[in-house]
Scaffold this active site. Structure first.
Site, PDB file in Angstrom:
ATOM      1  N   CYS A 102       0.543  -1.614   0.102  1.00  0.00           N
ATOM      2  CA  CYS A 102       0.241   0.027   0.358  1.00  0.00           C
ATOM      3  C   CYS A 102       0.899   0.991  -0.180  1.00  0.00           C
ATOM      4  O   CYS A 102       2.046   1.129  -0.553  1.00  0.00           O
ATOM      5  CB  CYS A 102      -0.662  -0.094   0.841  1.00  0.00           C
ATOM      6  SG  CYS A 102      -0.554  -0.257   2.368  1.00  0.00           S
ATOM      7  N   ASP A 113       7.417  29.399 -32.521  1.00  0.00           N
ATOM      8  CA  ASP A 113       8.322  29.547 -33.249  1.00  0.00           C
ATOM      9  C   ASP A 113       7.922  29.526 -34.469  1.00  0.00           C
ATOM     10  O   ASP A 113       6.659  28.316 -35.065  1.00  0.00           O
ATOM     11  CB  ASP A 113       9.684  27.972 -33.004  1.00  0.00           C
ATOM     12  CG  ASP A 113      10.593  28.882 -33.936  1.00  0.00           C
ATOM     13  OD1 ASP A 113      11.024  30.030 -33.890  1.00  0.00           O
ATOM     14  OD2 ASP A 113      11.650  28.133 -34.277  1.00  0.00           O
TER      15      ASP A 113
END
Length: 806
Positions: free
Chosen positions: A17, A499
């Site tokens: 767990c 760009d």
């Protein structure tokens, strides 16, 4: 000077767990020399950054072992060639032992065999073979060791066997329990099954043999001063089992029927194991993307060695090998064509369905498919250096990191079990003292129910399973998130800066126009300009050179060359001074170009990039190139805008050309004539306005801006993208990947929030319901077993995401 940090990765066994993962993480973090430690419950992996002058990998293995867990190791045998004496064997043994990730190495001279135990998360078979060859010997992995047993598959089979045995033993006990209800009184229950001793005989193997894993896990946790899910299971089932044993002994020989809870403990263990079995299978599916990527790799290659062709394992291919690839076969590794010509299907990298023509000197990428034509290639990158291996590494790293949202769950998981035990004890006392004074049975039932309804697993799995599924699905779509934090942050992007060259456009411009000044001869002009531009690596320069060479013009001889970033170039060609670039470059050298400005503006208004040229300090002409816009750019930008994202195009190109391109694709704003070093400053200006900025570029000139932005996205072919500078790599050269990255982030974060909500809600609602006595222990056990399964299954929905629409 501080030592350079190293990274170690381990596959860990025994975690049940989130508390286990937290404990290991804290334990390793406290070690002197550890910079950062991260343990992923879903992947069952740890990633540790440490100072190698203070610690070694063996120290971490000892620490993990001391904490009560194990490290997965792989053993492989190799046939060794070239040894002549004991010194050879010793040399190989020592050389291999020095490799990071090797636990033990044994080289037997008589058998000419090496047996290596190593950490598969840190080292590959190919790395060991390369080391032996570097030492001057040969190594070949023994065939029977080629297919290693998957430890996860082995664990699943082990759990499946335990579940079947546990279910067979628990079924008779469940029968007796069901037969107790008034509405099921018609069911026949054999008298023998009502015998306390028969019930004990059935429950005992389940409690202590099948349930041994929970006792071992609880002991290791408590021994190290912490608690996990195993502690809750052991406390709850042991209380039911031992109270039943006490009742069976105390009531023996009396006329009173004992209150037995053997079925509670046995059925609880059976249901929890079933839940763990489902959870393990679901977790295995969450790493499906990695398996798919690995499945793309070729298994063998035909290489030329010692004058003859040999088929060898992929791991045995070394740099410089000459490899034969037949039609229809996968390219084994990255390399270049030596002989022959073919067409290669590179869709797994680029997303482009049309095969790419390849001839001598062209680059090849491993795992792409040779469509037609036999070729001979040279291996230039092998093993972990290939394009596909780099992609797999990025995905693995992303799946192994934690998103910031997980911190809250980690903190709660660390204190969860002690709080639940406290609530359970308090609930028992309230029932025993106030609700039903002196009545032990109902108090015990609510104690067991509270202990087993609580589930720290669901909290621990909520985030990592979503990150695994989300990043894995993204990788299948050509989007590589570098880490969980980037997957989380991308959802908040409100501004995208793209760009122009190679991003909005194809980045492959063509020479379109040549305008000459009076008195200039075209052939001489282009010979000088072409020679000067040939020295530049800029895409525009390459387009000019290619266009000039296609005209059959011979280029001049270059004596001097200098690039002027953001302005152009200056050179000396065949004894004459040459300048090519912007108006500013001409102004800098006092060259009057006012007469040609109308023509320049006309070219730029058409979206062409026009460059001025001067020879020996006099204006000589204009060359113009045009870079075609990608077919998908306009639609992708519109899609981003519909998602509420502001799109800005940034370029070093002149204002007029930039505006023309920007208008064609429909961006919100254009920032033009920006020098490479100025792009990062423009991103900062946007951030100062409170915007969350993603910078999208080719990952080379744009590296500073990519690093400055909140999220940097490198767009390219998947082979030359700057993965180091960017947070996200968009393998396919399509701006739609930007929208898909944002959508995938949003969907993943929504999924994580759903998981965390249900995990918190489950425990917040379930524990009080159990505490007030409205939940039978076996129902609580079933709910606990399937809570973590539901979280994992919800995460797996991300693997089926389609991003064609918002």
């Amino acid at each position: 000077m501080a030592a350079e940090l190293k990274q170690a990765n381990f596959q860990i066994t025994g975690m049940t767990c989130a508390a286990c993962a937290t404990r290991i993480e804290k334990g390793i973090s406290r070690m002197d020399g550890v910079e950062k430690a991260n343990v992923n419950l879903a992947l069952e992996k740890s990633s540790i950054q440490y100072d190698p002058s203070k610690l070694s990998e063996a120290d971490f293995e000892k620490k993990i072992d001391a904490l009560g867990y194990g490290v997965v190791k792989q053993k492989a045998e190799f046939d060794i060639t070239g040894m002549t004496c004991a010194a050879c064997a010793t040399r190989i043994e020592k050389g291999i032992s020095r490799l990071d990730g090797v636990a033990s190495a044994n080289v037997n001279l008589a058998l000419e065999r090496a047996t290596i135990e190593f950490n598969p998360s840190e080292l590959a078979i190919g790395d060991i073979i390369k080391k032996v060859e570097k030492l001057g010997y040969g190594a070949h992995q023994k065939q029977e060791d080629e297919e290693q047993i998957d430890y996860r598959e082995k664990a699943i089979q082990d759990q499946k066997r335990k579940f079947i045995i546990s279910a067979l033993l628990s079924l008779p006990l469940l029968w007796t329990m069901v037969g107790h209800f008034s509405f099921t009184s018609f069911l026949y229950v054999p008298e023998i099954l009502m015998d306390p001793w028969v019930q004990m005989m059935l429950a005992t193997p389940v409690q202590f043999i099948i349930g041994k894993q929970f006792y071992v896990g609880a002991y290791k946790a408590l021994r190290n001063g912490s608690a996990n899910m195993d502690v809750l299971v052991v406390l709850g089932t042991s209380a039911a089992y031992f109270y039943s044993v006490y009742q069976a002994i105390a009531m023996s020989g009396t006329h009173h029927g004992p209150q037995l809870y053997f079925e509670t403990s046995a059925v609880l263990i059976t249901l929890i194991i079933l839940g763990k079995l489902f959870e393990a299978k679901a977790k295995g599916r969450s790493s499906e993307a990695i398996k798919k990527l690995m499945g793309l790799q070729a298994k063998t290659a035909i290489v030329l060695r010692d004058g003859e062709e040999r088929e060898v394992l992929l791991e045995e291919v070394i740099i410089g090998d000459t490899i034969f690839v037949k039609p229809g076969e996968k390219i084994p590794v990255d390399g270049e064509v030596l002989e022959g010509s073919t067409a290669v299907d590179e869709s797994m990298l680029t997303g482009e369905s049309l095969p790419v023509d390849k001839a001598a000197g062209d680059a090849l990428y491993g795992s792409t498919i040779n469509s037609n034509g036999s070729i001979k290639m040279k291996a230039t990158k092998v093993g972990r250096d290939t394009a596909l291996a780099q992609i797999i590494k990025v995905v693995e790293d992303a799946q192994g990191t934690k998103a910031p949202i997980q911190r809250l769950a980690d903190k709660i998981s660390g204190i969860f079990v002690p709080i639940v035990v406290g609530i359970a004890v308090l609930t028992f006392l309230v029932w025993f003292v106030w609700v039903e004074p002196g009545n032990f049975t109902p108090a015990l039932e609510v104690l067991i129910a509270v202990l087993v309804i609580a589930c720290p697993c669901a909290l621990g799995l909520a985030t990592p399973t979503s990150i695994m599924a989300g990043s894995g699905r993204s990788a299948e779509m050509g989007i590589l998130f570098k880490g969980g934090e980037h997957l989380e942050q991308t959802q908040s992007i409100d501004t995208v800066v793209v760009d122009k060259t190679g991003t909005v456009t194809h980045g492959k411009p063509e020479l379109t126009d040549v305008l000459l000044a009076d008195g200039q001869k075209e052939e001489k002009f282009l010979s000088l300009i072409g020679a000067a531009e040939k020295q530049s690596e800029h895409p525009l320069a390459q387009a000019i050179v290619q266009g000039i060479q296609e005209k059959g013009i011979e280029l001049g001889h270059v004596q001097y060359f200098e690039a002027v970033p953001g302005y152009g170039i200056q050179a000396t060609v065949s004894g004459q001074g040459v300048l090519v670039g912007t108006r500013k470059l001409m102004e800098q050298y006092g060259i009057d170009v006012s007469a040609v400005m109308p023509q320049m503006e006309s070219l730029e208004s058409g979206g062409k990039t026009a460059m001025l040229a001067a020879i020996n300090g006099e204006y000589a002409g204009v060359v113009a190139v045009a870079d075609t816009i990608k077919d998908t750019s306009e639609g992708a930008i519109k899609r981003l805008q519909e998602m509420g994202i502001h799109v800005i195009m940034m370029t070093g190109d002149n204002e007029r050309t930039a505006q023309a391109i920007g208008k064609q694709v429909g961006v919100d704003a254009v920032i033009a004539e920006v020098l490479p070093e100025g792009k990062a400053d423009e991103v900062k200006k946007l951030q100062l306005q409170g915007k969350k900025v993603a910078m999208v570029g080719d990952g080379i000139n744009d590296a500073p801006a990519l690093a400055t932005a909140d999220i940097g996205m490198a767009i390219g072919t998947g082979t030359d993208v700057a993965m180091e500078a960017a947070d996200i790599t968009l393998i396919r050269g399509d701006l739609n990947s930007i929208a898909e990255a944002v959508l995938m982030s949003r969907k993943t974060m929504r999924n994580i929030k759903q998981n965390l909500f249900w995990a918190f809600a489950y425990n917040t609602v379930g524990i009080p319901i159990a505490a007030i006595g409205l939940l039978a222990p076996w129902v609580a056990g079933a709910a606990m077993a399937f809570s973590s399964v539901s979280v994992v299954l919800n995460s797996l929905r991300l693997q089926r995401v389609r991003l064609g629409k918002n």
